[in-house]
Design a protein around this motif. Structure first.
Motif, PDB file in Angstrom:
ATOM      1  N   LEU A   2       0.877  -1.166   0.000  1.00  0.00           N
ATOM      2  CA  LEU A   2       0.000   0.000   0.000  1.00  0.00           C
ATOM      3  C   LEU A   2       0.915   1.216   0.000  1.00  0.00           C
ATOM      4  O   LEU A   2       1.622   1.473   0.978  1.00  0.00           O
ATOM      5  CB  LEU A   2      -0.898   0.011   1.238  1.00  0.00           C
ATOM      6  CG  LEU A   2      -1.918  -1.119   1.352  1.00  0.00           C
ATOM      7  CD1 LEU A   2      -2.561  -1.121   2.735  1.00  0.00           C
ATOM      8  CD2 LEU A   2      -2.998  -0.982   0.277  1.00  0.00           C
ATOM      9  N   SER A   3       0.930   1.969  -1.099  1.00  0.00           N
ATOM     10  CA  SER A   3       1.936   3.014  -1.247  1.00  0.00           C
ATOM     11  C   SER A   3       1.347   4.352  -1.675  1.00  0.00           C
ATOM     12  O   SER A   3       0.498   4.425  -2.571  1.00  0.00           O
ATOM     13  CB  SER A   3       2.991   2.582  -2.280  1.00  0.00           C
ATOM     14  OG  SER A   3       3.943   3.603  -2.486  1.00  0.00           O
ATOM     15  N   ASP A   4       1.846   5.401  -1.030  1.00  0.00           N
ATOM     16  CA  ASP A   4       1.608   6.766  -1.499  1.00  0.00           C
ATOM     17  C   ASP A   4       2.361   6.930  -2.825  1.00  0.00           C
ATOM     18  O   ASP A   4       3.191   6.089  -3.199  1.00  0.00           O
ATOM     19  CB  ASP A   4       2.123   7.745  -0.444  1.00  0.00           C
ATOM     20  CG  ASP A   4       1.685   9.177  -0.713  1.00  0.00           C
ATOM     21  OD1 ASP A   4       0.805   9.390  -1.576  1.00  0.00           O
ATOM     22  OD2 ASP A   4       2.237  10.086  -0.073  1.00  0.00           O
ATOM     23  N   ILE A   5       2.087   8.019  -3.549  1.00  0.00           N
ATOM     24  CA  ILE A   5       2.790   8.241  -4.819  1.00  0.00           C
ATOM     25  C   ILE A   5       3.862   9.324  -4.676  1.00  0.00           C
ATOM     26  O   ILE A   5       5.035   9.091  -4.945  1.00  0.00           O
ATOM     27  CB  ILE A   5       1.798   8.600  -5.938  1.00  0.00           C
ATOM     28  CG1 ILE A   5       0.915   7.377  -6.256  1.00  0.00           C
ATOM     29  CG2 ILE A   5       2.545   9.055  -7.195  1.00  0.00           C
ATOM     30  CD1 ILE A   5      -0.087   7.590  -7.361  1.00  0.00           C
ATOM     31  N   GLU A   6       3.481  10.514  -4.237  1.00  0.00           N
ATOM     32  CA  GLU A   6       4.451  11.608  -4.102  1.00  0.00           C
ATOM     33  C   GLU A   6       5.170  11.502  -2.763  1.00  0.00           C
ATOM     34  O   GLU A   6       4.591  11.765  -1.711  1.00  0.00           O
ATOM     35  CB  GLU A   6       3.749  12.960  -4.228  1.00  0.00           C
ATOM     36  CG  GLU A   6       3.268  13.253  -5.636  1.00  0.00           C
ATOM     37  CD  GLU A   6       2.904  14.711  -5.820  1.00  0.00           C
ATOM     38  OE1 GLU A   6       3.020  15.499  -4.868  1.00  0.00           O
ATOM     39  OE2 GLU A   6       2.482  15.076  -6.940  1.00  0.00           O
TER      40      GLU A   6
END
Length: 231
Positions: free
Chosen positions: A53-57
């Motif tokens: 589960l990852s943020d982008i910026e």
């Protein structure tokens, strides 16, 4: 087996939300959280992980770079405040794209999508061992009302039958579609369709059982019931 998850986000508050959602989802097992995406990549190289589960910026590696590094070997769900990366994200074959603030219902949909991709013809039943030697009992998932854990044993309430078997809740989590079941307390999972009411801090089930709601899961359960409430 439960889906093994890591969370990558440079915002502590966002990590806390996802940790809470993961704890409420029986089919997920949180392995670690990272605010530094480079550290997360190092961890991924050393551990078996099913879902990121990852943020982008993010300051070091972006979510897009993480997805490119993964090369489809690990499932990825993006959790971001921005919508304009969506097309590029799906070109990288990510499972889903969740826009913050993320509702738990939307989070559940993403996990269900992953489960369906992993098990396109998932069975609607399973077998468990009982106390009788050489005896197996068939459990239809649609009939399950409640699963109650106690150390290495679980009691499965299904239809008018109660089955005790040498398992633990984690052993059964991957068998249960997250949209159909809800953890009420640390040792109890119930079928959403068999919740018939709320009484004195406990849910009432179709078999008449009252299951107290644990403090950790209270917000989720109340939200679930209020979503169906007619004023």
């Amino acid at each position: 087996m439960a889906i093994k998850v890591i969370v990558i986000d440079d915002e502590p508050a966002a990590i806390d939300v996802l940790k809470y959602y993961i704890a409420m989802t029986p089919s997920l097992q949180l392995l670690a959280t990272f605010s530094d995406s480079r550290e997360a990549i190092q961890y991924c190289m050393q551990q078996e992980i099913d879902l990121i589960l990852s943020d982008i910026e993010m300051p070091s590696l972006t979510g897009m770079e993480i997805a490119a590094f993964s090369k489809g070997k690990t499932a990825i769900i993006f959790t971001t405040a921005y919508t304009h990366y969506a097309v590029d994200a799906f070109n990288l074959n990510v499972v889903d794209y969740l826009v913050k603030p993320i509702r738990y219902e939307r989070f559940q949909q993403a996990i269900q999508k992953l489960q369906e991709q992993n098990n396109p013809q998932d069975a609607d039943h399973f077998f468990v061992k009982t106390g009788m030697k050489g005896h197996l009992e068939k459990i239809n998932i649609a009939d399950i009302i409640q699963i109650e854990g106690a150390k290495n044993y679980v009691t499965i309430y299904h239809g008018n039958v109660k089955t005790l078997t040498l398992l633990n809740l984690k052993d059964l989590e991957s068998r249960l579609a997250c949209r159909d079941f809800c953890r009420i307390q640390k040792s109890s999972i119930v079928s959403i369709k068999h919740i018939t009411g709320l009484k004195g801090g406990a849910v009432v089930l179709s078999n008449g059982n009252l299951v107290p709601i644990g403090p950790t899961y209270k917000e989720q359960v109340i939200s679930l019931i209020n979503s169906k409430l007619i004023n």
